[in-house]
Design an enzyme around this catalytic site. Structure first.
Site, PDB file in Angstrom:
ATOM      1  CB  VAL A   1      23.749  10.835  33.649  1.00 22.91           C
ATOM      2  CG1 VAL A   1      23.223  10.023  34.818  1.00 22.91           C
ATOM      3  CG2 VAL A   1      23.975   9.938  32.427  1.00 22.91           C
ATOM      4  CB  SER A   2      24.680  13.378  29.404  1.00 27.22           C
ATOM      5  OG  SER A   2      25.208  14.284  28.454  1.00 27.22           O
TER       6      SER A   2
END
Length: 408
Positions: free
Chosen positions: A71-72
């Site tokens: 997600v990052s």
């Protein structure tokens, strides 16, 4: 950090900058200077080897969700360089970044200098907290403002920006971005178009956005209100493994027709169109997006026959009723490069393979040797002036058109 470690980091920083300049990813002195100045290793997770942190071609994972989905991340350095060059960042500019990691914002701060402004926005507090800490530790805490917010809503209290750089995969362009972009500003966004992503530099033109450049890229998908969920059809094979067909848009209305398709015989069709080894054919992907109804992305789970044939196919497919085909290659007859074709499963597999091959031939005839396609975004409420034979993709906030000059 010991003197030896600091020296090694500086050496790798210079090596990275040299590589990016040599490869043409960096084309301006100001961007080169920023890459030589900002300590990339200080923005990746503790324990990341220096050589990994300063690898030009690889992203570095920052955070995954409970399912292990990324997600990052800190994007690959070559892509960060290209996007900053696409945006044309200059000293004194106001720059808004959507997607915080810290490193890219520090690069921007180096370029805009003390008379400029950099604002970095992310929806995840873990990410903004981490970015803020890394920026403070490296001396950029007072040069970058980090804000927790949903990109879909923008940051309306901060006025307009000369450039907006989006560092997460976006399916659409929300009105807030256009409202905060200066009239002569540049928006750089990794835009997903039917499953294919390009980092596009847009400028305004008569009420809509027109591309100046487009770069092949891949990014972690946007979260929050701007999130777009793909439809995935999982096709079991005879070994208990799966092939996934992923649809960004235009998924078939009757996916059940594909039940058991991998147990059927496989057929193929060949285009006669060849390409030399090492030559990009990225525009063919966009051609499929534009003109191949039923287009999808293909992923093969380890253990499937398809996974065992890696190197002979690419993850682009097409569905025709109870059958699907995928882009395949084989050695060219003359021994140099390879030939494009399609392999297919299902009772109508030949039809699906032929549909893909016909578009390969159309791309070769109409677009392959010409200029790059122009991509435009027409916000809802505008009156689109769509070029003849341009592809039109519907988004929630407007229309995307893709057109090739040779076809206009």
């Amino acid at each position: 950090m010991t003197n030896a470690t600091a020296d090694r980091a500086a050496e790798l920083r210079d090596k990275l900058a040299d590589e990016l300049v040599s490869a043409g990813h960096i084309t301006s002195a100001r961007v080169e200077a920023a890459f030589r100045a900002v300590p990339r290793h200080a923005f990746v997770p503790d324990g990341t080897p220096m050589e990994v942190a300063y690898n030009a071609d690889e992203s570095v994972a920052i955070k995954t969700d409970g399912r292990g989905v990324l997600v990052s991340s800190t994007s690959a350095a070559f892509l960060q360089a290209r996007m900053i060059e696409q945006a044309g960042i200059q000293p004194g500019m106001n720059v808004l970044e959507y997607g915080s990691g810290g490193y890219n914002a520090a690069l921007l701060a180096e370029i805009v200098g003390p008379d400029g402004r950099v604002v970095s926005v992310d929806i995840d507090q873990d990410v903004t907290d981490r970015a803020s800490a890394a920026l403070a530790a490296t001396g950029y805490g007072n040069r970058v403002r980090v804000i927790l917010a949903d990109a879909e809503r923008g940051v309306p209290d901060l006025g307009v920006f000369d450039a907006i750089i989006v560092t997460v995969g976006a399916w659409d362009i929300p009105p807030a971005w256009l409202e905060q972009l200066a009239e002569d500003g540049v928006l750089v966004v990794p835009l997903r178009m039917n499953g294919v992503t390009r980092s596009i530099a847009f400028h305004r033109e008569a009420g809509h956005l027109v591309s100046d450049s487009a770069e092949v890229c891949g990014f972690v998908a946007m979260q929050g209100e701007g999130e777009h969920i793909d439809q995935i059809f999982r096709l079991p094979d005879t070994h208990g493994h799966h092939i996934d067909l992923q649809f960004d848009d235009g998924a078939p209305e009757s996916p059940g027709l594909l039940d058991g398709v991998l147990a059927s015989g496989r057929t193929e069709a060949w285009s006669g169109i060849t390409i030399a080894n090492g030559v990009s054919f990225a525009d063919l992907h966009l051609w499929f997006v534009s003109f191949l109804p039923g287009f999808c992305r293909v992923a093969a789970e380890q253990g499937t026959d398809l996974a065992g044939e890696r190197g002979t196919w690419f993850p682009f497919g097409v569905v025709r009723g109870d059958s699907f085909a995928y882009l395949a290659i084989r050695p060219a007859a003359e021994g140099a490069g390879f030939e494009f074709g399609a392999r297919a499963y299902g009772s109508h597999g030949q039809e699906a393979a032929t549909a893909m091959v016909e578009q390969i031939q159309a791309w070769d005839h109409s677009a392959r040797s010409g200029p790059a396609p122009t991509i435009a975004f027409w916000p809802t409420g505008t009156a689109p002036r769509i070029p003849d034979r341009a592809a039109v993709l519907a988004k929630a906030h407007g229309l995307v058109t893709i057109s090739w000059p040779a076809m206009s």
